[in-house]
Write a protein that holds these residues in place. Structure first.
Motif, PDB file in Angstrom:
ATOM      1  N   ALA A 108       0.832  -1.209   0.000  1.00  0.00           N
ATOM      2  CA  ALA A 108       0.000   0.000   0.000  1.00  0.00           C
ATOM      3  C   ALA A 108       0.863   1.255   0.000  1.00  0.00           C
ATOM      4  O   ALA A 108       0.499   2.273  -0.599  1.00  0.00           O
ATOM      5  CB  ALA A 108      -0.933  -0.003   1.211  1.00  0.00           C
ATOM      6  N   SER A 109       2.027   1.170   0.648  1.00  0.00           N
ATOM      7  CA  SER A 109       2.916   2.332   0.690  1.00  0.00           C
ATOM      8  C   SER A 109       3.537   2.618  -0.666  1.00  0.00           C
ATOM      9  O   SER A 109       4.083   3.704  -0.899  1.00  0.00           O
ATOM     10  CB  SER A 109       4.021   2.109   1.721  1.00  0.00           C
ATOM     11  N   MET A 110       3.457   1.653  -1.592  1.00  0.00           N
ATOM     12  CA  MET A 110       4.034   1.808  -2.922  1.00  0.00           C
ATOM     13  C   MET A 110       2.991   2.239  -3.956  1.00  0.00           C
ATOM     14  O   MET A 110       3.282   2.314  -5.138  1.00  0.00           O
ATOM     15  CB  MET A 110       4.666   0.487  -3.371  1.00  0.00           C
ATOM     16  N   GLU A 111       1.771   2.487  -3.529  1.00  0.00           N
ATOM     17  CA  GLU A 111       0.710   2.826  -4.459  1.00  0.00           C
ATOM     18  C   GLU A 111       1.023   4.120  -5.211  1.00  0.00           C
ATOM     19  O   GLU A 111       1.649   5.043  -4.681  1.00  0.00           O
ATOM     20  CB  GLU A 111      -0.626   2.972  -3.726  1.00  0.00           C
ATOM     21  N   VAL A 112       0.568   4.172  -6.439  1.00  0.00           N
ATOM     22  CA  VAL A 112       0.715   5.367  -7.272  1.00  0.00           C
ATOM     23  C   VAL A 112      -0.676   5.852  -7.654  1.00  0.00           C
ATOM     24  O   VAL A 112      -1.662   5.119  -7.531  1.00  0.00           O
ATOM     25  CB  VAL A 112       1.542   5.054  -8.528  1.00  0.00           C
TER      26      VAL A 112
END
Length: 316
Positions: free
Chosen positions: A44-48
């Motif tokens: 989730a922290s890598m979502e764009v």
């Protein structure tokens, strides 16, 4: 020399960061529910931001006969007309982790850059649902896709199956089921560093013990959960398949610092020997899923570029 010293320097940066935050890597979390939550938090922290060039739609479709329905997420190039090639997408996670939402980024990228309709399947996970539940879910989703090509805007003659890690193993297993059950017809398959051998006897499966991403102990544990105490057949562990002829043309890639390196190279060689066209890439310095954890590294960009090019060539 530690195997970690062989990792591409750019790709190693986020891996070192992961191990600082989580010593021992994901598999150091013994409870599978807690492990899944940690993985979801990191993804989730890598979502764009949403890609305006791709539309998404979730549907519930029939599962295997007598089993629950399954969910799929459908990605379409925005504004596309006519029929497009189709990519049936199977997420990774060692048969015990992962979901469709966690792979929005690569599924969206494949949709946009290949110009294809992507159907991503949500299959049941072990240990709650051991083999054959995951592969039967994947096969049911593929059958639904093939039966609904007109509605999806997909060319029935241009369907590929794509998956990485566990998804790669399930890609091959689903293709084996399609071959052995008389369809659906597949144009191409792209198993990425596939998880295909439960025996853990190769050199690379014994070398990779402290990378922090899918090390030997975690792989042994995942296979035990996936098999549920039963012996593996070829649809659980495709490396055990006696006959690999009649499978669709394939593309396989794997890193030199990946536990699955040797089993994947051996399987690619078996495909070639059986007369199945197979493109094989072995990337020096790449660990398991390096292109996901270090997407901006030059090595990761090369890996994705080669994959996209192969899919375009296969589906055009």
């Amino acid at each position: 020399m530690s195997r970690r010293d062989l990792i591409d320097p750019e790709c190693r940066v986020p891996l070192d960061g992961l191990l600082e935050a989580l010593p021992g890597g994901f598999n150091s979390i013994p409870d599978i529910v807690a492990r899944r939550a940690t993985v979801q938090q990191i993804l989730a922290s890598m979502e764009v931001p949403e890609n305006p060039n791709v539309t998404k739609e979730d549907r519930v479709v029939p599962g295997p006969e007598g089993e629950p329905d399954i969910s799929v997420r459908i990605y379409r190039p925005a504004g596309a007309t006519g029929t497009l090639p189709g990519i049936y997408y199977i997420h990774g996670g060692g048969m015990v982790l992962g979901d469709v939402a966690g792979e929005d980024i690569p599924a969206t990228m494949l949709c946009e850059q290949v110009g294809a309709v992507v159907v991503s399947v949500e299959y049941r996970l072990a240990p709650e649902h051991p083999h054959p539940a995951p592969v039967e879910d994947c096969y049911a989703g593929l059958r639904w896709m093939a039966a609904n090509t007109a509605d999806l805007g997909v060319d029935a003659d241009r369907i590929a199956v794509y998956g990485a890690s566990a998804g790669g193993g399930l890609t091959i297993a689903t293709a084996l089921l399609a071959r052995d059950r008389g369809g659906p017809a597949l144009r191409f398959m792209m198993p990425i560093y596939p998880m295909i051998d439960d025996r853990n006897e190769t050199v690379s499966s014994q070398e990779i013990t402290d990378i922090g991403i899918w090390d030997r102990a975690g792989n042994i544990e995942a296979w035990a959960w996936y098999l549920g105490g039963k012996p593996a057949d070829e649809y659980a562990a495709p490396a055990r398949a006696v006959d690999v002829s009649g499978l669709p043309p394939a593309f396989i890639d794997v890193g030199t610092v990946d536990l699955f390196r040797d089993e994947d190279i051996a399987f690619a060689q078996r495909l070639m020997a059986a007369g199945v066209p197979c493109e094989l890439h072995v990337h020096p310095g790449s660990y398991h899923a390096a292109e996901t954890f270090a997407p901006d590294a030059a090595l990761s960009r090369r890996i994705w570029g080669i994959r996209i090019d192969a899919l375009r060539r296969a589906l055009t």
